[in-house]
Design a protein around this motif. Structure first.
Motif, PDB file in Angstrom:
ATOM      1  N   GLY A  36       0.746  -1.351   0.109  1.00 29.55           N
ATOM      2  CA  GLY A  36       0.058  -0.065   0.080  1.00 29.55           C
ATOM      3  C   GLY A  36       0.707   1.314   0.127  1.00 29.55           C
ATOM      4  N   TRP A  37       2.214   0.949  -0.223  1.00 34.60           N
ATOM      5  CA  TRP A  37       3.132   2.491  -0.110  1.00 34.60           C
ATOM      6  C   TRP A  37       3.645   2.268  -1.642  1.00 34.60           C
ATOM      7  CZ3 TRP A  37       4.966   5.498   4.121  1.00 34.60           C
ATOM      8  CH2 TRP A  37       4.204   5.269   5.470  1.00 34.60           C
ATOM      9  N   THR A  66       5.568   7.140   0.348  1.00 33.58           N
ATOM     10  CA  THR A  66       4.273   7.713   0.832  1.00 33.58           C
ATOM     11  C   THR A  66       3.133   6.423   0.454  1.00 33.58           C
ATOM     12  OG1 THR A  66       3.509   8.624  -1.249  1.00 33.58           O
ATOM     13  CG2 THR A  66       4.895  10.154  -0.153  1.00 33.58           C
ATOM     14  N   THR A  67       2.202   6.631   1.228  1.00 36.65           N
ATOM     15  CA  THR A  67       1.074   5.795   0.956  1.00 36.65           C
ATOM     16  C   THR A  67       0.513   6.137  -0.203  1.00 36.65           C
ATOM     17  OG1 THR A  67      -0.130   7.366   2.008  1.00 36.65           O
ATOM     18  CG2 THR A  67       0.349   5.362   3.393  1.00 36.65           C
ATOM     19  N   GLN A 106      -1.007  12.967   1.556  1.00 34.52           N
ATOM     20  CA  GLN A 106      -1.012  11.412   1.594  1.00 34.52           C
ATOM     21  C   GLN A 106      -0.926  11.002   3.219  1.00 34.52           C
ATOM     22  OE1 GLN A 106       1.808  13.084  -0.104  1.00 34.52           O
ATOM     23  NE2 GLN A 106       0.607  12.729  -1.998  1.00 34.52           N
ATOM     24  N   HIS A 107      -1.552  10.011   3.422  1.00 37.05           N
ATOM     25  CA  HIS A 107      -1.803   9.701   4.928  1.00 37.05           C
ATOM     26  C   HIS A 107      -0.527   9.158   5.555  1.00 37.05           C
ATOM     27  CE1 HIS A 107      -6.413   9.930   4.768  1.00 37.05           C
ATOM     28  NE2 HIS A 107      -6.555   9.302   3.546  1.00 37.05           N
ATOM     29  N   GLY A 108       0.353   8.594   4.834  1.00 33.59           N
ATOM     30  CA  GLY A 108       1.679   8.450   5.545  1.00 33.59           C
ATOM     31  C   GLY A 108       2.836   8.690   4.713  1.00 33.59           C
ATOM     32  N   PHE A 133       2.681   9.693  10.121  1.00 30.08           N
ATOM     33  CA  PHE A 133       1.518   8.981  10.074  1.00 30.08           C
ATOM     34  C   PHE A 133       0.018   9.669  10.325  1.00 30.08           C
ATOM     35  CE2 PHE A 133       3.121   4.199   9.900  1.00 30.08           C
ATOM     36  CZ  PHE A 133       4.129   4.467   9.205  1.00 30.08           C
ATOM     37  N   PRO A 157      -2.316   5.181   8.411  1.00 30.64           N
ATOM     38  CA  PRO A 157      -1.692   3.638   8.377  1.00 30.64           C
ATOM     39  C   PRO A 157      -1.454   3.260   9.781  1.00 30.64           C
ATOM     40  CG  PRO A 157      -0.300   5.409   7.271  1.00 30.64           C
ATOM     41  CD  PRO A 157      -1.294   6.203   7.722  1.00 30.64           C
ATOM     42  N   GLY A 179      -1.589  -0.585   5.745  1.00 28.63           N
ATOM     43  CA  GLY A 179      -2.383   0.071   4.922  1.00 28.63           C
ATOM     44  C   GLY A 179      -3.310   0.881   5.731  1.00 28.63           C
ATOM     45  N   PRO A 180      -4.370   1.453   4.878  1.00 28.34           N
ATOM     46  CA  PRO A 180      -5.515   1.899   5.843  1.00 28.34           C
ATOM     47  C   PRO A 180      -6.308   1.050   6.811  1.00 28.34           C
ATOM     48  CG  PRO A 180      -5.618   2.867   3.608  1.00 28.34           C
ATOM     49  CD  PRO A 180      -4.653   1.657   3.728  1.00 28.34           C
TER      50      PRO A 180
END
Length: 347
Positions: free
Chosen positions: A178-179, A193-194, A209-211, A311, A318, A345-346
């Motif tokens: 997922g990255w 990044t995610t 990005q979430h991560g 994160f 994540p 991942g999420p």
């Protein structure tokens, strides 16, 4: 009535400017420059013909006699080569000329059988040669002695989709499920990044990005130990990742407060490092977690490496355990021990 070409030196049809000795029955391995005077060979190996020559009933044409060139014994045998007719002493014209042509035709059959046997049985020095397998014109030429078909160049770690390579600092970081690798350079850092993005909570029409994870050499610092560097860098990491970027843009509405989640020694790529982790609240959105991980360079330099983590908090960020998984998966370039961390991942 049996007829044969008398022994003698004749022009070698396969090697220009060279004569080869015909012993009355077959070509031999003895050669000399064209027109050179040399003693007649006393003896030579007598290769055994593979097939009996067949009398030729009709007069062979010039083209039939020169279908294929003479083949040297070290060349790969393909099929019985047709060679030029052996020279003969018959008179030209009238019946005498016809008889000479008949003698030449029979001699050609003997030459074909003798050369096939010589290619199979004899080397250049008269010893028995091992036949080589028949090849096709499209087969590649054999490689140099000692080369192996399974030899392959050392793979470039930067081409591995499962690792992020920091060539400057000599390390690789595992890329979780997922990255993905990022082309963005934040403070000259190597970044991943995610996958995917979303509209930043503090900036419309801007995407976050979430991560995020980035690796760089620690510069403009007086910190002499990983612990001192991690404790010094965490504030800068929080400011640049969740407060404002280098252009003064606030993607999350700024950091309003933080709490220390973790501060401890950790082993990274076989060396003792240190990490500090904060949980930050932001003016917009759910906030997130920031971590500064510091450890000595793996390439023998005196510099320290710092890896920053960001994160997002909340259900779309994540899993927090991914920070530890990535930290444990950091390796020196060329070190293949261990593997990529578990899926991140999420949640």
């Amino acid at each position: 009535m049996s007829m044969s070409t008398p022994p003698g030196w004749y022009a070698d049809p396969g090697v220009p400017a060279t004569e080869r000795w015909w012993d009355g029955n077959a070509w031999t391995a003895h050669t000399r420059p064209l027109g050179a005077a040399a003693p007649l060979p006393q003896s030579q190996p007598q290769p055994q013909p593979i097939q009996q020559p067949q009398p030729i009933q009709q007069q062979p044409s010039y083209q039939q006699g020169y279908q294929q060139p003479y083949q040297h014994p070290y060349q790969q045998p393909r099929s019985a080569p047709a060679v030029p007719l052996a020279p003969h002493g018959g008179r030209g014209g009238g019946r005498g000329g016809g008889r000479g042509r008949a003698v030449a035709a029979i001699a050609a059959g003997l030459v074909v059988a003798a050369i096939v046997a010589g290619v199979t049985l004899l080397g250049d020095d008269g010893t028995k040669a091992t036949p080589r397998p028949t090849g096709t014109p499209t087969e590649p030429a054999p490689g140099p002695t000692g080369a192996t078909d399974d030899a392959s160049p050392t793979p470039d770690p930067s081409e591995d989709p499962d690792v992020l390579v920091d060539q400057l600092n000599g390390i690789t970081l595992p890329i979780p499920d997922g990255w993905e690798k990022s082309d963005s350079l934040v403070d000259r850092a190597v970044t991943m990044t995610t996958a995917g993005d979303y509209e930043c909570p503090g900036q419309k029409n801007r995407y976050c990005q979430h991560g995020r994870v980035m690796s760089a050499t620690a510069t403009q610092t007086d910190a002499a130990t990983p612990e001192a560097l991690a404790k010094e860098d965490i504030q800068d990491a929080s400011d640049s990742l969740y407060d404002e970027d280098s252009l003064g843009t606030s993607f999350y509405g700024g950091v309003t407060s933080h709490t220390v989640e973790k501060s401890a020694s950790v082993t990274v790529a076989g060396r003792t490092g240190y990490l500090v982790r904060w949980k930050v609240k932001t003016g917009s959105g759910p906030g997130g977690y920031v971590q500064s991980l510091a450890f000595p360079s793996t390439i023998g330099a005196e510099s320290l490496i710092v890896v920053r983590f960001a994160f997002d908090a909340g259900p779309k960020g994540p899993p927090l355990g991914g920070m530890d998984t990535i930290t444990k998966g950091i390796r020196a370039i060329g070190d293949t021990t261990g593997g990529v961390g578990s899926s991140i991942g999420p949640s």
